[in-house]
Write a protein that holds these residues in place. Structure first.
Motif, PDB file in Angstrom:
ATOM      1  N   ARG A  51      -5.967 -15.777 -10.527  1.00 27.98           N
ATOM      2  CA  ARG A  51      -6.829 -16.370  -9.294  1.00 27.98           C
ATOM      3  C   ARG A  51      -4.976 -15.178  -9.034  1.00 27.98           C
ATOM      4  N   HIS A  52      -4.479 -14.732  -9.450  1.00 32.90           N
ATOM      5  CA  HIS A  52      -3.234 -13.886  -9.160  1.00 32.90           C
ATOM      6  C   HIS A  52      -2.966 -12.479  -9.291  1.00 32.90           C
ATOM      7  N   THR A  53      -2.942 -11.792  -8.597  1.00 32.25           N
ATOM      8  CA  THR A  53      -2.953 -10.332  -8.720  1.00 32.25           C
ATOM      9  C   THR A  53      -1.007  -9.618  -8.221  1.00 32.25           C
ATOM     10  N   LEU A  54      -0.404  -8.564  -8.957  1.00 39.65           N
ATOM     11  CA  LEU A  54       0.519  -8.057  -8.820  1.00 39.65           C
ATOM     12  C   LEU A  54       0.364  -6.970  -8.202  1.00 39.65           C
ATOM     13  N   VAL A  55       0.771  -7.187  -6.825  1.00 41.16           N
ATOM     14  CA  VAL A  55       1.061  -4.723  -6.839  1.00 41.16           C
ATOM     15  C   VAL A  55       2.002  -4.670  -6.290  1.00 41.16           C
ATOM     16  N   LYS A  56       2.812  -3.841  -6.861  1.00 41.60           N
ATOM     17  CA  LYS A  56       3.813  -3.576  -6.738  1.00 41.60           C
ATOM     18  C   LYS A  56       4.462  -2.182  -6.344  1.00 41.60           C
ATOM     19  N   ALA A  57       5.088  -3.055  -4.851  1.00 37.49           N
ATOM     20  CA  ALA A  57       4.864  -2.339  -3.494  1.00 37.49           C
ATOM     21  C   ALA A  57       6.354  -2.018  -2.882  1.00 37.49           C
ATOM     22  N   ASP A  58       6.986  -1.707  -2.056  1.00 40.27           N
ATOM     23  CA  ASP A  58       7.957  -2.052  -1.137  1.00 40.27           C
ATOM     24  C   ASP A  58       7.452  -2.918   0.069  1.00 40.27           C
ATOM     25  N   ILE A  59       8.257  -3.204   1.133  1.00 38.73           N
ATOM     26  CA  ILE A  59       7.436  -3.975   1.837  1.00 38.73           C
ATOM     27  C   ILE A  59       7.816  -2.831   3.176  1.00 38.73           C
ATOM     28  N   ALA A  60       8.357  -1.860   2.783  1.00 33.05           N
ATOM     29  CA  ALA A  60       9.289  -1.034   4.207  1.00 33.05           C
ATOM     30  C   ALA A  60       8.129   0.427   4.083  1.00 33.05           C
ATOM     31  N   ASP A  61       7.218   0.209   3.378  1.00 37.27           N
ATOM     32  CA  ASP A  61       5.855   1.398   2.877  1.00 37.27           C
ATOM     33  C   ASP A  61       4.799   0.716   3.868  1.00 37.27           C
ATOM     34  N   ALA A  62       4.600   1.444   5.492  1.00 36.99           N
ATOM     35  CA  ALA A  62       3.616   1.237   6.309  1.00 36.99           C
ATOM     36  C   ALA A  62       2.457   1.120   6.236  1.00 36.99           C
ATOM     37  N   GLN A  63       2.438   2.475   5.601  1.00 38.55           N
ATOM     38  CA  GLN A  63       0.812   2.196   4.874  1.00 38.55           C
ATOM     39  C   GLN A  63       0.934   1.686   3.627  1.00 38.55           C
ATOM     40  N   ALA A  64       1.656   1.424   2.356  1.00 37.34           N
ATOM     41  CA  ALA A  64       1.148   0.452   1.425  1.00 37.34           C
ATOM     42  C   ALA A  64       1.128  -0.653   2.360  1.00 37.34           C
ATOM     43  N   MET A  65       2.257  -1.777   2.799  1.00 38.75           N
ATOM     44  CA  MET A  65       1.808  -2.764   3.203  1.00 38.75           C
ATOM     45  C   MET A  65      -0.693  -2.745   3.909  1.00 38.75           C
ATOM     46  N   HIS A  66      -0.270  -1.673   5.068  1.00 37.29           N
ATOM     47  CA  HIS A  66      -1.473  -1.424   5.222  1.00 37.29           C
ATOM     48  C   HIS A  66      -2.862  -1.781   4.674  1.00 37.29           C
ATOM     49  N   HIS A  67      -2.769  -1.356   3.637  1.00 33.38           N
ATOM     50  CA  HIS A  67      -3.348  -0.730   2.440  1.00 33.38           C
ATOM     51  C   HIS A  67      -3.566  -2.842   1.578  1.00 33.38           C
ATOM     52  N   VAL A  68      -2.833  -3.197   1.350  1.00 37.48           N
ATOM     53  CA  VAL A  68      -2.536  -4.616   1.030  1.00 37.48           C
ATOM     54  C   VAL A  68      -3.438  -5.495   2.072  1.00 37.48           C
ATOM     55  N   PHE A  69      -2.612  -5.549   3.016  1.00 38.63           N
ATOM     56  CA  PHE A  69      -3.320  -6.420   4.531  1.00 38.63           C
ATOM     57  C   PHE A  69      -5.021  -6.334   4.085  1.00 38.63           C
ATOM     58  N   GLU A  70      -5.367  -4.736   4.015  1.00 38.49           N
ATOM     59  CA  GLU A  70      -6.713  -4.408   4.104  1.00 38.49           C
ATOM     60  C   GLU A  70      -7.094  -4.714   3.117  1.00 38.49           C
ATOM     61  N   THR A  71      -7.499  -4.843   1.522  1.00 43.35           N
ATOM     62  CA  THR A  71      -7.498  -4.924   0.605  1.00 43.35           C
ATOM     63  C   THR A  71      -7.761  -6.480   0.434  1.00 43.35           C
ATOM     64  N   PHE A  72      -6.999  -7.063   0.244  1.00 42.44           N
ATOM     65  CA  PHE A  72      -6.595  -8.139   0.103  1.00 42.44           C
ATOM     66  C   PHE A  72      -7.247  -9.981   0.676  1.00 42.44           C
ATOM     67  N   ASP A  73      -7.500  -9.149   2.880  1.00 41.60           N
ATOM     68  CA  ASP A  73      -7.693 -10.265   4.187  1.00 41.60           C
ATOM     69  C   ASP A  73      -6.716 -11.300   4.033  1.00 41.60           C
ATOM     70  N   PRO A  74      -5.764 -11.802   3.528  1.00 36.39           N
ATOM     71  CA  PRO A  74      -5.348 -12.845   3.600  1.00 36.39           C
ATOM     72  C   PRO A  74      -5.321 -13.275   4.570  1.00 36.39           C
ATOM     73  N   ASP A  75      -5.301 -14.993   4.407  1.00 40.20           N
ATOM     74  CA  ASP A  75      -5.508 -16.178   5.327  1.00 40.20           C
ATOM     75  C   ASP A  75      -3.905 -16.401   6.231  1.00 40.20           C
ATOM     76  N   VAL A  76      -3.095 -16.558   4.919  1.00 51.08           N
ATOM     77  CA  VAL A  76      -1.397 -16.237   5.081  1.00 51.08           C
ATOM     78  C   VAL A  76      -0.456 -15.808   4.438  1.00 51.08           C
ATOM     79  N   VAL A  77       0.614 -15.265   5.180  1.00 51.92           N
ATOM     80  CA  VAL A  77       1.503 -14.186   4.229  1.00 51.92           C
ATOM     81  C   VAL A  77       2.644 -15.314   3.678  1.00 51.92           C
ATOM     82  N   MET A  78       3.136 -15.363   2.960  1.00 52.17           N
ATOM     83  CA  MET A  78       4.285 -16.497   2.762  1.00 52.17           C
ATOM     84  C   MET A  78       5.625 -15.093   2.930  1.00 52.17           C
TER      85      MET A  78
END
Ligand code: NAD
Length: 358
Positions: A51-78
């Motif tokens: 139930r836990h996945t670690l993604v090593k990425a920088d939140i200031a990297d726009a491409q990486a963040m779009h990829h994370v949202f696209e891949t994991f399709d979250p319901d909530v962001v903390m």
């Protein structure tokens, strides 16, 4: 729920991950750049769970963040990822602007893009929960009422200024774009896995090693202390039940002067690991303060307590005892960090001058 959590290998983020995996069925995607402050060990059993996945990425990297949202399709962001140490922000503010301001902006934009693609039902429950600090409110003097959700902003350090900027961005994305954001502001946390540059672990480990405990000024500066596991529980309640556009002031109702904190640490260590040379209070040294040090922070959590049916279970003494015992039992983790950089570092404790910082 699928939760996208940033900074989940940091001190508070890892406590939230541990809490989520122990007490809920949520799935967690943990986005962390793995800076000096990160520790995979702090995830404990989470590393073994699907139930836990670690993604090593920088939140200031726009491409990486779009990829994370696209891949994991979250319901909530903390959103907890940040540069968080005030002393470091004074020495080098650039990383603080980059992560706390640009990183939060980048994450908000990726969340907005994701939110726009959700159906009506999922939009109704989507939340972007931004975790912030009470330091954005500035400093209190003796007798001032504690901070609440409506206290005006008055940040004093590069750290608090960048956190204030990120809070404003988050609220602007709610008002301007309708992104369902929530902000929580919290007092000083302490507990297991806190990096040994912060006050409570630093004093504990210096005292344990018989090193001097320099206290700024007369030690009368006051902070409000919250045990990290209590904070994690409150944060999950905010993410699950918080209302979009709202602010939640989270506190433990445990204000203590810095001198009280140092003395309490010495007393607990003396009980647990007596020092043949005598009580550890003998190691306390009052030293000249650093400039611009806020005098007092304190949170009035009444509104949050009522809204979330939550009060912090630990008082300072019980939380501190658990914390010190944890550091005594986990030497291998902190010894290598201390050996590398932090032995003998001056403590970030109290200023000599009372009142508002210059
Ligand atoms: P921390 O410094 O222990 O952890 C921060 C985490 O964020 C680390 O794992 C780090 O690797 C990660 N990170 C840093 N920059 C990143 C980036 N650009 N991209 C992705 N990940 C990045 O901090 P903490 O004490 O756990 O604080 C967490 C949050 O809570 C912060 O937003 C902080 O402002 C806030 N807060 C902390 C306290 C406290 O007492 N520690 C009190 C109130 C609010």
């Amino acid at each position: 729920m699928k939760l996208l959590l940033t900074g989940g290998c940091g001190f508070i983020g890892s406590a939230v991950v541990r809490h989520l995996l122990r007490h809920t069925d949520h799935v967690v995607v943990n986005v962390d750049k793995m800076t000096y402050a990160a520790s995979e060990d702090a995830l404990e059993a989470a590393t073994q769970q699907s139930r836990h996945t670690l993604v090593k990425a920088d939140i200031a990297d726009a491409q990486a963040m779009h990829h994370v949202f696209e891949t994991f399709d979250p319901d909530v962001v903390m959103h907890l990822a940040a540069e968080s140490h005030v002393d470091r922000s004074i020495d080098g503010p650039s990383d603080f602007v980059q992560t706390n301001v640009v990183g939060t902006f980048t994450l908000l934009e990726a969340a907005r893009w994701h939110y726009q693609g959700l159906n009506d039902e999922r939009r109704g429950t989507f939340r972007f929960h931004h975790i912030s600090t009470d330091e954005v409110f500035g400093a209190l003097d003796h007798g001032d009422p504690p901070f609440t959700e409506t206290t005006p902003y008055d940040p004093r350090s590069p750290y608090s200024a960048t956190k204030a900027a990120s809070d404003h961005l988050v609220r602007a994305w709610h008002h301007t774009y309708g992104l369902p954001t929530i902000v929580s502001n919290t007092c000083n946390n302490y507990g297991p896995w806190q990096f040994p540059e912060k006050l409570i672990p630093l004093v504990t480990l210096n005292a344990l090693e018989g090193k001097e405990l320099p206290v700024y000024g007369d030690g009368s500066n006051m902070r409000d202390w919250l045990f990290v596991e209590d904070h994690a529980e409150a944060l999950v309640r905010v993410a699950e039940h918080g209302k979009p556009g709202e602010t939640y002031a989270i506190g433990g109702r445990q204000p203590r002067t810095n001198l009280d904190v140092v003395k309490a640490i010495c007393a607990h260590l003396d009980k647990r690991v007596p020092d043949a040379a005598g009580p550890r209070e003998r190691l306390i040294r009052f030293v000249t303060d650093r400039p611009g040090h806020d005098f007092r922070y304190e949170i009035d959590p009444s509104r949050t307590e009522a809204a979330l049916s939550w009060t912090a279970p630990h008082d300072f003494e019980s939380g501190l005892a658990k914390t010190i015992d944890w550091y005594l039992a986990n030497r291998t983790w902190w010894e290598k960090l201390r050996a590398a950089r932090y032995a003998g570092q001056r403590l970030g404790i109290a200023p000599a001058a009372k009142g508002k910082a210059a």
